[in-house]
Design an enzyme around this catalytic site. Structure first.
Site, PDB file in Angstrom:
ATOM      1  N   TYR A 118      14.862  16.437   8.308  1.00  0.00           N
ATOM      2  CA  TYR A 118      14.085  15.937   7.170  1.00  0.00           C
ATOM      3  C   TYR A 118      13.178  17.033   6.601  1.00  0.00           C
ATOM      4  O   TYR A 118      11.990  17.064   6.863  1.00  0.00           O
ATOM      5  CB  TYR A 118      13.258  14.743   7.656  1.00  0.00           C
ATOM      6  N   ARG A 123      11.440  17.638  -1.223  1.00  0.00           N
ATOM      7  CA  ARG A 123      11.702  16.406  -0.473  1.00  0.00           C
ATOM      8  C   ARG A 123      11.031  15.183  -1.099  1.00  0.00           C
ATOM      9  O   ARG A 123       9.916  15.246  -1.589  1.00  0.00           O
ATOM     10  CB  ARG A 123      11.203  16.586   0.971  1.00  0.00           C
ATOM     11  N   ASP A 124      11.736  14.054  -1.024  1.00  0.00           N
ATOM     12  CA  ASP A 124      11.238  12.775  -1.536  1.00  0.00           C
ATOM     13  C   ASP A 124      10.767  12.904  -2.984  1.00  0.00           C
ATOM     14  O   ASP A 124       9.590  12.726  -3.302  1.00  0.00           O
ATOM     15  CB  ASP A 124      10.124  12.224  -0.648  1.00  0.00           C
ATOM     16  N   SER A 130       5.167  11.591   1.041  1.00  0.00           N
ATOM     17  CA  SER A 130       5.995  12.287   2.023  1.00  0.00           C
ATOM     18  C   SER A 130       6.626  13.560   1.474  1.00  0.00           C
ATOM     19  O   SER A 130       7.660  14.008   1.952  1.00  0.00           O
ATOM     20  CB  SER A 130       7.081  11.341   2.533  1.00  0.00           C
ATOM     21  N   ASP A 169      16.182   9.429   2.436  1.00  0.00           N
ATOM     22  CA  ASP A 169      15.773   9.290   1.028  1.00  0.00           C
ATOM     23  C   ASP A 169      16.422  10.252   0.054  1.00  0.00           C
ATOM     24  O   ASP A 169      16.280  10.083  -1.152  1.00  0.00           O
ATOM     25  CB  ASP A 169      14.256   9.449   0.854  1.00  0.00           C
ATOM     26  N   ASP A 351       2.754   5.771   6.823  1.00  0.00           N
ATOM     27  CA  ASP A 351       3.701   6.123   5.769  1.00  0.00           C
ATOM     28  C   ASP A 351       3.027   6.941   4.669  1.00  0.00           C
ATOM     29  O   ASP A 351       3.697   7.643   3.916  1.00  0.00           O
ATOM     30  CB  ASP A 351       4.288   4.860   5.127  1.00  0.00           C
TER      31      ASP A 351
END
Length: 396
Positions: A118, A123-124, A130, A169, A351
């Site tokens: 990840y 990212r995301d 995140s 994701d 989260d």
């Protein structure tokens, strides 16, 4: 983690029925780590029938510290049991690859170490909480400093079994958030990065599952075929690696396994989503994957889905209030395509922050159904952990 979508047809959820069969996770015992000889996993079979998801030492340490802070002896006793539940270790930064070698020290031969890969550039792309360390365009660093470093360690430990969830994701965002500029910018890096990861992590002692979101996200009727094609494209670009078993669903999610009717079955747009639980998602997405030319077995994250009916909308992904731990890891799912229920998200790790002034604040973490206050993503939230224990189904 987040499950956001700018389109109307974006989300779905599910509930998990507690099986009466024995779980994969056993109480740890004093045995020598690794096997006597090299491990070979047959990804054409369900390896979870043979291997127990390992309770990694990093989550165990977090849980043990949390238990020590609980004054209620009854609650503390229940919380202590969480330390013995198998869960995945998140390698969510180049620095955190340093956790991998220590995590291998106590993995016995009949256990499998779960790892989340990840760290894609950008990212995301549809959330802030995140966001990762690598910027869009840093694909070379992802390959050389991140994936290659993990590959080197896995090759050095051929006597240990590994199960990998590949980039939560990422590809689902390219299906449902393709109109966002951040996702447009990230798209080529996601596709190339995932293919590179699959190709290079295709080792004999590894089984891989590509993240496929969940039924309330990719499970909408309009998303099923494009979603299957997006994942299959990455799989084929990697050379159709034989250690890819299929997909991971509901990672860090809240959806139920077989709740009927579904959690949002009475919503005005429910007629556009036939995947009202994760079981239905596999029933519908599985054939689409097969048609697209990709393996379609799955593992389903049940780490925090013990309670249903908590969210106002399918897409509310951040620190859902009143949640509880779900079914413990087991290969007894009652479904041909569901290899196992597993704990991917470490319950108790936030989260995202509810502090609206924070740089990584995401509005989903400030919604009325999100637990507040909550710290930055990945940080421990003691009160939230205790809530998960209190609301666990089945109970500890």
């Amino acid at each position: 983690m987040k499950f956001s979508n700018s389109a109307a047809l974006a989300f779905a959820a599910t509930t998990i029925a507690a099986p009466s069969t024995p779980t994969l996770q056993e109480k740890p015992r004093a045995v020598q780590a690794g096997c006597a000889s090299a491990v070979t996993l047959d990804a054409s079979t369900n390896v979870w029938k043979k291997y127990t998801l390992h309770a990694n030492k990093f989550y165990r340490t977090e849980v043990e510290a949390a238990v020590a802070a609980i004054s209620d002896s009854s609650l503390a006793a229940k919380a202590a049991k969480v330390a013995n539940v198998g869960s995945f270790l998140w390698l969510d930064s180049i620095e955190n690859i340093g956790k991998l070698e220590p995590a291998l020290e106590d993995v016995p031969c009949d256990h499998i170490l779960g790892l989340v890969i990840y760290d894609l550039p950008g990212r995301d792309c549809a959330a802030k909480a995140s966001n990762g360390e690598l910027a869009v365009g840093e694909l070379s660093r992802y390959k050389t400093e991140y994936i290659n470093a993990i590959v080197k360690i896995l090759k050095a430990h051929p006597k240990t079994a590994f199960a990998l969830v590949i980039e939560p994701d990422s590809l689902p965002n390219l299906v449902t958030n393709s109109d966002l500029q951040t996702c447009k910018d990230s798209a080529s890096g996601y596709r190339d990065g995932v293919a590179y990861a699959l190709r290079n992590l295709n080792l004999p002692n590894v089984v891989m599952y590509i993240d496929a979101g969940h039924g309330g996200w990719v499970g909408w009727d309009a998303n099923l075929k494009p979603g299957a094609q997006e994942l299959a494209k990455a799989y084929k670009a990697a050379g159709s690696p034989k250690q890819v078993r299929g997909i991971a669903t509901n990672v860090a999610g809240w959806n139920q396994w077989d709740l009927t009717p579904g959690e949002f079955s009475k919503a005005s747009d429910a007629k556009y989503n036939k995947c009202q639980n994760e079981k239905l998602y596999l029933d519908n997405f599985g054939p689409a994957l097969k048609s697209a030319g990709m393996p379609n077995h799955a593992i389903v994250d049940t780490g925090r889905n013990g309670v249903s009916g908590l969210r106002q909308e399918w897409g509310n992904w951040c620190n859902v209030n009143s949640a509880g731990f779900g079914v413990r890891p087991t290969s007894s799912t009652g479904h041909d395509l569901a290899d196992a229920f597993v704990w991917v998200k470490p319950g108790g790790e936030s989260d995202g922050t509810s502090d609206s002034s924070a740089t990584r604040y995401d509005s989903f973490c400030g919604k009325s159904d999100a637990y507040q206050p909550s710290p930055e993503a990945g940080s421990w939230n003691q009160d939230y952990f205790e809530m998960l224990v209190k609301n666990a189904k089945p109970f500890f």
